[in-house]
Design a protein around this motif. Structure first.
Motif, PDB file in Angstrom:
ATOM      1  N   ASP A  69      41.769  14.024 -13.409  1.00 45.70           N
ATOM      2  CA  ASP A  69      41.135  12.932 -12.672  1.00 45.70           C
ATOM      3  C   ASP A  69      41.120  13.205 -11.166  1.00 45.70           C
ATOM      4  N   LEU A  70      42.195  13.800 -10.666  1.00 44.74           N
ATOM      5  CA  LEU A  70      42.261  14.137  -9.247  1.00 44.74           C
ATOM      6  C   LEU A  70      41.189  15.159  -8.891  1.00 44.74           C
ATOM      7  N   GLN A  71      40.926  16.101  -9.778  1.00 39.49           N
ATOM      8  CA  GLN A  71      39.869  17.081  -9.523  1.00 39.49           C
ATOM      9  C   GLN A  71      38.523  16.386  -9.340  1.00 39.49           C
ATOM     10  N   ARG A  72      38.266  15.381 -10.156  1.00 40.62           N
ATOM     11  CA  ARG A  72      37.018  14.620 -10.021  1.00 40.62           C
ATOM     12  C   ARG A  72      36.960  13.864  -8.689  1.00 40.62           C
ATOM     13  N   VAL A  73      38.081  13.263  -8.302  1.00 43.71           N
ATOM     14  CA  VAL A  73      38.151  12.544  -7.023  1.00 43.71           C
ATOM     15  C   VAL A  73      37.906  13.510  -5.873  1.00 43.71           C
ATOM     16  N   ARG A  74      38.522  14.683  -5.942  1.00 42.51           N
ATOM     17  CA  ARG A  74      38.360  15.675  -4.879  1.00 42.51           C
ATOM     18  C   ARG A  74      36.913  16.152  -4.788  1.00 42.51           C
ATOM     19  N   GLU A  75      36.318  16.444  -5.924  1.00 45.86           N
ATOM     20  CA  GLU A  75      34.927  16.904  -5.921  1.00 45.86           C
ATOM     21  C   GLU A  75      34.001  15.835  -5.348  1.00 45.86           C
TER      22      GLU A  75
ATOM     23  N   MET B 196      38.094  16.584   5.079  1.00 47.37           N
ATOM     24  CA  MET B 196      39.530  16.296   4.952  1.00 47.37           C
ATOM     25  C   MET B 196      39.803  14.806   5.144  1.00 47.37           C
ATOM     26  N   ARG B 197      39.115  14.185   6.073  1.00 48.30           N
ATOM     27  CA  ARG B 197      39.291  12.738   6.282  1.00 48.30           C
ATOM     28  C   ARG B 197      38.859  11.954   5.042  1.00 48.30           C
ATOM     29  N   VAL B 198      37.731  12.327   4.454  1.00 44.32           N
ATOM     30  CA  VAL B 198      37.244  11.655   3.244  1.00 44.32           C
ATOM     31  C   VAL B 198      38.224  11.884   2.099  1.00 44.32           C
ATOM     32  N   LEU B 199      38.706  13.113   1.960  1.00 41.65           N
ATOM     33  CA  LEU B 199      39.645  13.455   0.892  1.00 41.65           C
ATOM     34  C   LEU B 199      40.943  12.657   1.017  1.00 41.65           C
ATOM     35  N   VAL B 200      41.500  12.624   2.204  1.00 45.09           N
ATOM     36  CA  VAL B 200      42.774  11.909   2.404  1.00 45.09           C
ATOM     37  C   VAL B 200      42.605  10.419   2.107  1.00 45.09           C
ATOM     38  N   ALA B 201      41.487   9.850   2.503  1.00 45.63           N
ATOM     39  CA  ALA B 201      41.242   8.425   2.216  1.00 45.63           C
ATOM     40  C   ALA B 201      41.124   8.189   0.711  1.00 45.63           C
ATOM     41  N   ALA B 202      40.424   9.078   0.009  1.00 49.81           N
ATOM     42  CA  ALA B 202      40.265   8.929  -1.445  1.00 49.81           C
ATOM     43  C   ALA B 202      41.606   9.086  -2.157  1.00 49.81           C
ATOM     44  N   GLU B 203      42.402  10.039  -1.718  1.00 53.48           N
ATOM     45  CA  GLU B 203      43.708  10.244  -2.348  1.00 53.48           C
ATOM     46  C   GLU B 203      44.675   9.120  -1.988  1.00 53.48           C
ATOM     47  N   ALA B 204      44.557   8.563  -0.795  1.00 53.80           N
ATOM     48  CA  ALA B 204      45.397   7.421  -0.418  1.00 53.80           C
ATOM     49  C   ALA B 204      45.108   6.234  -1.330  1.00 53.80           C
ATOM     50  N   ASP B 205      43.842   6.066  -1.695  1.00 50.37           N
ATOM     51  CA  ASP B 205      43.483   4.985  -2.630  1.00 50.37           C
ATOM     52  C   ASP B 205      44.212   5.145  -3.957  1.00 50.37           C
ATOM     53  N   LEU B 206      44.376   6.391  -4.406  1.00 49.25           N
ATOM     54  CA  LEU B 206      45.075   6.629  -5.672  1.00 49.25           C
ATOM     55  C   LEU B 206      46.551   6.255  -5.587  1.00 49.25           C
ATOM     56  N   LEU B 207      47.127   6.380  -4.416  1.00 51.07           N
ATOM     57  CA  LEU B 207      48.555   6.091  -4.224  1.00 51.07           C
ATOM     58  C   LEU B 207      48.807   4.662  -3.757  1.00 51.07           C
ATOM     59  N   ASP B 208      47.743   3.891  -3.647  1.00 46.74           N
ATOM     60  CA  ASP B 208      47.815   2.554  -3.064  1.00 46.74           C
ATOM     61  C   ASP B 208      48.852   1.640  -3.714  1.00 46.74           C
ATOM     62  N   GLY B 209      49.077   1.774  -5.006  1.00 49.22           N
ATOM     63  CA  GLY B 209      50.007   0.886  -5.691  1.00 49.22           C
ATOM     64  C   GLY B 209      51.466   1.298  -5.574  1.00 49.22           C
ATOM     65  N   LEU B 210      51.748   2.376  -4.866  1.00 51.72           N
ATOM     66  CA  LEU B 210      53.116   2.875  -4.741  1.00 51.72           C
ATOM     67  C   LEU B 210      53.707   2.527  -3.378  1.00 51.72           C
ATOM     68  N   THR B 211      55.009   2.298  -3.350  1.00 52.76           N
ATOM     69  CA  THR B 211      55.709   2.112  -2.082  1.00 52.76           C
ATOM     70  C   THR B 211      55.935   3.477  -1.448  1.00 52.76           C
ATOM     71  N   TRP B 212      56.313   3.477  -0.167  1.00 50.04           N
ATOM     72  CA  TRP B 212      56.603   4.745   0.492  1.00 50.04           C
ATOM     73  C   TRP B 212      57.743   5.470  -0.214  1.00 50.04           C
ATOM     74  N   ASN B 213      58.773   4.747  -0.651  1.00 49.43           N
ATOM     75  CA  ASN B 213      59.893   5.385  -1.355  1.00 49.43           C
ATOM     76  C   ASN B 213      59.436   6.010  -2.667  1.00 49.43           C
ATOM     77  N   GLN B 214      58.533   5.346  -3.373  1.00 51.11           N
ATOM     78  CA  GLN B 214      58.000   5.920  -4.610  1.00 51.11           C
ATOM     79  C   GLN B 214      57.196   7.186  -4.325  1.00 51.11           C
ATOM     80  N   VAL B 215      56.416   7.158  -3.263  1.00 54.61           N
ATOM     81  CA  VAL B 215      55.640   8.347  -2.884  1.00 54.61           C
ATOM     82  C   VAL B 215      56.587   9.493  -2.528  1.00 54.61           C
ATOM     83  N   ALA B 216      57.610   9.217  -1.743  1.00 60.66           N
ATOM     84  CA  ALA B 216      58.577  10.245  -1.351  1.00 60.66           C
ATOM     85  C   ALA B 216      59.280  10.818  -2.577  1.00 60.66           C
TER      86      ALA B 216
END
Length: 170
Positions: free
Chosen positions: A40-46, A131-151
């Motif tokens: 799924d991440l490959q699709r988001v990246r593409e 890179m800006r578009v990619l980081v924003a798209a990937e941030a959306d995927l992590l949106d439901g996680l806390t910073w501690n969960q991401v770490a």
């Protein structure tokens, strides 16, 4: 046993638990999820690269040049080794990116048989935008996680990656 909220992996694990009740399937549970997330991440990246007007391979090459410690320049051999593409594939890709005005090839003063590939301002702008578009798209995927969960996830994936790398070298 199907539970509310079960996903495809839960159903897979439940089925194999019935077939092999004596086997701890937790590695399969983790790795099956990672494989699906990677797909799924490959699709988001593409999609992110496409939104920025690039293909994944174009982003890879431009990104390598943008991050190059030698002032946005590398040899085709260096690009090939970093991307694991063949020299013929790299030559084709460099030509396409040069046609688009993202990079230029010049003679290598240190080696008459080689060329230097240098990122041009248009290529730098394009890869930074991607890179800006990619980081924003990937941030959306992590949106439901806390910073501690991401770490914690970062550290866990780093450990799994190191283990997989060790196994690949054996």
């Amino acid at each position: 046993m199907t539970r509310s909220g079960d996903d495809e992996v839960d159903l897979l694990i439940d089925a194999w638990s019935t077939i092999l009740p004596d086997v701890d399937l937790s590695p399969l549970d983790v790795m099956s999820r990672l494989r699906r997330v990677a797909r799924d991440l490959q699709r988001v990246r593409e999609a992110a690269f496409s939104a920025a007007g690039l293909r994944a391979w174009e982003f890879d090459i431009l990104s390598l040049l943008r991050r190059s410690p030698d002032g946005f320049s590398m040899t085709p051999s260096q690009l090939a080794s970093w991307t694991t593409a063949t020299s013929g594939t790299i030559t084709y890709r460099i030509e396409r990116l040069e046609e688009r005005g993202y990079l230029v090839r010049t003679d290598n003063p240190a080696d008459q048989r080689s060329r230097i590939v240098t990122l041009l301002p248009a290529g730098s702008e394009r890869v930074e935008s991607a890179m800006r578009v990619l980081v924003a798209a990937e941030a959306d995927l992590l949106d439901g996680l806390t910073w501690n969960q991401v770490a914690s996830l970062i550290e866990s994936l780093r450990t799994i990656g190191a283990s997989a790398e060790r196994d690949a070298r054996r």
